[in-house]
Every structure is written in C-alpha cells, then in structure tokens.
Write a protein that holds these residues in place. Structure first.
Motif, PDB file in Angstrom:
ATOM      1  N   THR A 103     -12.800 -56.269   9.132  1.00 38.48           N
ATOM      2  CA  THR A 103     -11.474 -56.347   9.970  1.00 38.48           C
ATOM      3  C   THR A 103     -11.715 -57.208  11.360  1.00 38.48           C
ATOM      4  O   THR A 103     -12.881 -57.244  11.733  1.00 38.48           O
ATOM      5  CB  THR A 103     -11.267 -54.698  10.495  1.00 38.48           C
ATOM      6  OG1 THR A 103     -11.204 -53.629   9.382  1.00 38.48           O
ATOM      7  CG2 THR A 103     -10.077 -54.765  11.178  1.00 38.48           C
ATOM      8  N   LYS A 104     -10.293 -57.766  11.541  1.00 35.70           N
ATOM      9  CA  LYS A 104     -10.370 -58.606  12.893  1.00 35.70           C
ATOM     10  C   LYS A 104     -10.809 -57.913  14.028  1.00 35.70           C
ATOM     11  O   LYS A 104     -10.811 -56.659  14.209  1.00 35.70           O
ATOM     12  CB  LYS A 104      -8.853 -59.010  12.908  1.00 35.70           C
ATOM     13  CG  LYS A 104      -8.815 -60.051  13.955  1.00 35.70           C
ATOM     14  CD  LYS A 104      -7.572 -60.335  14.165  1.00 35.70           C
ATOM     15  CE  LYS A 104      -7.382 -61.398  15.261  1.00 35.70           C
ATOM     16  NZ  LYS A 104      -5.936 -61.822  15.653  1.00 35.70           N
ATOM     17  N   HIS A 105     -11.721 -58.509  14.874  1.00 34.89           N
ATOM     18  CA  HIS A 105     -12.321 -58.060  16.050  1.00 34.89           C
ATOM     19  C   HIS A 105     -11.198 -57.572  16.847  1.00 34.89           C
ATOM     20  O   HIS A 105      -9.965 -58.154  16.850  1.00 34.89           O
ATOM     21  CB  HIS A 105     -13.013 -59.065  16.666  1.00 34.89           C
ATOM     22  CG  HIS A 105     -12.576 -60.337  17.143  1.00 34.89           C
ATOM     23  ND1 HIS A 105     -12.031 -60.275  18.186  1.00 34.89           N
ATOM     24  CD2 HIS A 105     -12.595 -61.501  16.585  1.00 34.89           C
ATOM     25  CE1 HIS A 105     -11.399 -61.669  18.659  1.00 34.89           C
ATOM     26  NE2 HIS A 105     -11.792 -62.297  17.448  1.00 34.89           N
ATOM     27  N   SER A 106     -11.601 -56.649  17.935  1.00 41.81           N
ATOM     28  CA  SER A 106     -10.319 -56.323  18.672  1.00 41.81           C
ATOM     29  C   SER A 106     -10.284 -57.279  20.024  1.00 41.81           C
ATOM     30  O   SER A 106      -9.032 -57.048  20.634  1.00 41.81           O
ATOM     31  CB  SER A 106     -10.982 -54.680  19.170  1.00 41.81           C
ATOM     32  OG  SER A 106     -12.071 -54.889  20.175  1.00 41.81           O
ATOM     33  N   GLY A 107     -11.185 -58.160  20.372  1.00 46.39           N
ATOM     34  CA  GLY A 107     -10.908 -58.735  21.494  1.00 46.39           C
ATOM     35  C   GLY A 107     -11.349 -57.804  22.814  1.00 46.39           C
ATOM     36  O   GLY A 107     -11.586 -56.752  22.394  1.00 46.39           O
ATOM     37  N   VAL A 108     -11.505 -58.252  23.964  1.00 45.54           N
ATOM     38  CA  VAL A 108     -12.045 -57.444  25.085  1.00 45.54           C
ATOM     39  C   VAL A 108     -10.805 -56.658  25.495  1.00 45.54           C
ATOM     40  O   VAL A 108      -9.747 -57.169  25.882  1.00 45.54           O
ATOM     41  CB  VAL A 108     -12.719 -58.443  26.121  1.00 45.54           C
ATOM     42  CG1 VAL A 108     -12.907 -57.388  27.275  1.00 45.54           C
ATOM     43  CG2 VAL A 108     -13.531 -59.261  25.555  1.00 45.54           C
ATOM     44  N   LYS A 109     -11.127 -55.493  25.685  1.00 42.41           N
ATOM     45  CA  LYS A 109      -9.682 -54.215  25.920  1.00 42.41           C
ATOM     46  C   LYS A 109     -10.098 -53.578  27.018  1.00 42.41           C
ATOM     47  O   LYS A 109     -11.277 -53.110  27.228  1.00 42.41           O
ATOM     48  CB  LYS A 109      -9.473 -53.482  24.718  1.00 42.41           C
ATOM     49  CG  LYS A 109      -9.118 -54.262  23.480  1.00 42.41           C
ATOM     50  CD  LYS A 109      -7.618 -54.821  23.636  1.00 42.41           C
ATOM     51  CE  LYS A 109      -6.978 -55.290  22.387  1.00 42.41           C
ATOM     52  NZ  LYS A 109      -5.589 -56.036  22.883  1.00 42.41           N
ATOM     53  N   PHE A 110      -9.123 -53.318  27.948  1.00 42.44           N
ATOM     54  CA  PHE A 110      -9.277 -52.345  28.911  1.00 42.44           C
ATOM     55  C   PHE A 110      -8.813 -50.944  28.646  1.00 42.44           C
ATOM     56  O   PHE A 110      -7.838 -50.840  28.125  1.00 42.44           O
ATOM     57  CB  PHE A 110      -8.551 -52.937  30.134  1.00 42.44           C
ATOM     58  CG  PHE A 110      -8.953 -52.006  31.615  1.00 42.44           C
ATOM     59  CD1 PHE A 110     -10.171 -52.256  32.183  1.00 42.44           C
ATOM     60  CD2 PHE A 110      -7.933 -51.263  31.992  1.00 42.44           C
ATOM     61  CE1 PHE A 110     -10.181 -51.411  32.939  1.00 42.44           C
ATOM     62  CE2 PHE A 110      -7.950 -50.707  33.373  1.00 42.44           C
ATOM     63  CZ  PHE A 110      -9.476 -50.750  33.785  1.00 42.44           C
ATOM     64  N   ASN A 111      -9.909 -50.090  28.822  1.00 42.36           N
ATOM     65  CA  ASN A 111      -9.631 -48.778  28.451  1.00 42.36           C
ATOM     66  C   ASN A 111      -8.593 -47.983  29.299  1.00 42.36           C
ATOM     67  O   ASN A 111      -8.382 -48.294  30.427  1.00 42.36           O
ATOM     68  CB  ASN A 111     -10.828 -47.977  27.892  1.00 42.36           C
ATOM     69  CG  ASN A 111     -11.648 -48.457  26.749  1.00 42.36           C
ATOM     70  OD1 ASN A 111     -12.050 -47.794  25.981  1.00 42.36           O
ATOM     71  ND2 ASN A 111     -11.660 -49.930  26.728  1.00 42.36           N
TER      72      ASN A 111
END
Length: 309
Positions: A103-111
């Motif tokens: 699956t494609k990576h999520s990228g950097v995400k702020f939770n």
C-alpha cells in the motif's frame, strides 16, 4: 538527607524514609503518566521515537490471526509546564509515518492533539494523587483520504479525564516506584465522513461517524539498580467502545450502517532507564500486546530522552 528524584523533581522523604531510601533518579516508564510537577515554573520535555511492527490481530473471541497492516514510525514529544506548585499543563504533539503491505505510504502526518491540566492534591511528589482534565483536538487526517493508511485522527473533539497515584518505597535496600492510573476520552461531537476514512469507509461514501469512548488503565514498576540505572515495567490495558457509522454510497445509492464491537488489549512494556543526572535521563524498551479482542497486535520498540528545566 537522601531524596527521590524524577528528572530534577526532588522528592523529600518522610523522617522514616530518610533512613531507608537511597537517592534515586528516574526517567519514567515507557507508558505511564506522571504527577503534576511540584514547583511553579518547572518545565519537562520528553521526545519519543516509536516503531510499530504488525504481528497479527485478535478476533472477537481473543484468538490470534494474521493481519494485513503497515509498519509505522512515530515521533511524539511529551511537554509539561508547572503553572503553580500543584497545577501543570500537559501537551503531546505527535507525528507518524507508515508504509508497506503493498500500500502507498502515508507520508508524514500530524495526529490528533491531546492537551490537559493536571492537578496534584498532595503537597509532595511521592506519595501523590493527581487528577487530569483536558481535550483531544481533532487535527489529524481522518476523511477524504487517498488511502486508509493516511488516517491518523478521529475527527471529533473528546474530553480527557483521569486519575494517577505514585509511591516510592524501599525494596531490598533499593528504591521501588509504583504508579497506578486510569485515563479515558469521551467524544463530544461526531465526524463528517467523505470517501475513504479512518472509520473504514470506502470511496463514494458520504455520512457521519460517531466515535466511542476510549481509555487505558494500568500500573508501572521502576526498580533502582543503582542511582543511575533503573529497570521499568508497564502493565496496562487499552480499550475502545464501539464506533457507529451511518451514511450513503453515492454511486449505488446504498445506505450504509455499521457498529463496530468493543476492543481491548493487554500490554507489557519492559524497559531500561539510564539517568545522567537528576535533570536528564533516557529510556529504551519494547511494548508487546499479550492478549486482547477486536484489536491489532503490534510490537512497539521505543526510546526517549527526558529533560527537566
């Protein structure tokens, strides 16, 4: 006089403890919360790095099965500031990144962002009794996602509340610290959902998600081998009530309703602490789920550095 310290937080023992407790420095266990800071103007920061590796999932009856999930890495920084000698402000900003499982990576995400006030009723740091009250702010991605791995939020405001107690006592001529806690999050709004979301909806969906309460409770043990070296162990339980999803798939005009079941997860978290001084320390360890139901099983390796100002 001997003293107990958590970072630069020095705890003055009673007259009896003075003769029994050696001087001990702590960083804190991997998961347990800590009391409100004991002196106005104090500040604490503890940056963590956590890597999560999926190793299965528990079904509704508690049996372990294979699970298709992504590997993840998270960075979160525990920050605390003492407004008064009893009242502290707590903040936990978190970033995460996931990849794998074809699956494609999520990228950097702020939770989603937890913040709260902590009030310690006792005049001392150990034994102590602290209550927590605050919110979870819905700033993490949760709807209209490119793929499910981008979902790192719930899209709802939640009230955070809980209790915490702490005690240090002599154990075979060494210092043993015990913490007990219970924390819960009660949603006070619902989430508007479009297309792929962290609630499990797919492309073409339009509706709302009603998140259920979540929380955890447990205990931690920290045994001082020397003044600088500490063995830590967390024993705790995570739980989540049912989520409810209502809506419509636009292309098929099919109404959709789903109510997930309760989930629970029992975890153990052994770790090793090293403290350079009363003001600074480090910890490294692993959190392993040992039983549960309706929950993913993820091995988490963690390390952190603690500093008090």
């Amino acid at each position: 006089m001997a003293s107990q310290a958590k970072g630069s937080v020095v705890v003055t023992p009673t007259d009896k403890q003075t003769h029994e407790l050696p001087e001990q420095w702590y960083t804190g266990s991997l998961f347990s919360p800590s009391p409100a800071l004991p002196e106005a103007g104090m500040a604490a920061a503890e940056p963590y790095v956590s890597a999560g590796v999926p190793i299965g999932a528990y079904n509704s009856s508690g049996a372990l099965k294979k699970n298709k999930a992504q590997t993840s890495i998270s960075n979160y920084v525990l920050m605390k500031y003492a407004v008064t000698d009893h009242l502290s402000l707590y903040l936990l900003p978190t970033y995460s990144y996931s990849w794998g499982n074809h699956t494609k990576h999520s990228g950097v995400k702020f939770n989603d962002l937890p913040f709260e006030l902590q009030y310690r009723f006792t005049p001392h740091y150990s034994p102590s009794f602290t209550v927590f009250l605050g919110f979870n702010a819905p700033v993490g991605s949760y709807t209209n996602l490119a793929n499910a791995s981008e979902g790192v939020g719930r899209g709802v405001w939640s009230i955070r509340y809980g209790v915490h107690s702490q005690l240090v006592y002599p154990f075979f001529s060494h210092a043993m610290r015990i913490r007990l806690w219970a924390v819960a999050n009660q949603p006070v709004s619902s989430a508007r959902l479009r297309n792929i979301s962290s609630y499990g909806t797919e492309k073409g969906f339009a509706g709302r998600g009603h998140a259920g309460p979540t929380g955890n409770e447990g205990m931690s043990l920290e045994f001082g081998i020397t003044k600088k070296w500490v063995i830590a162990l967390d024993l705790y339980h995570n739980w989540a009530a049912s989520n409810e999803i209502k809506g419509l798939y636009r292309q098929t005009k099919k109404h959709y309703y789903n109510r997930t079941g309760w989930s629970g997860l029992f975890n153990v978290g052994p770790a090793l602490e090293y403290n350079w001084s009363p003001n600074m320390g480090a910890i490294a360890g692993v959190i392993l789920p040992v039983a549960g139901h309706n929950a993913s099983r993820t091995l988490q390796t963690q390390c952190a550095v603690f500093a008090m100002f």
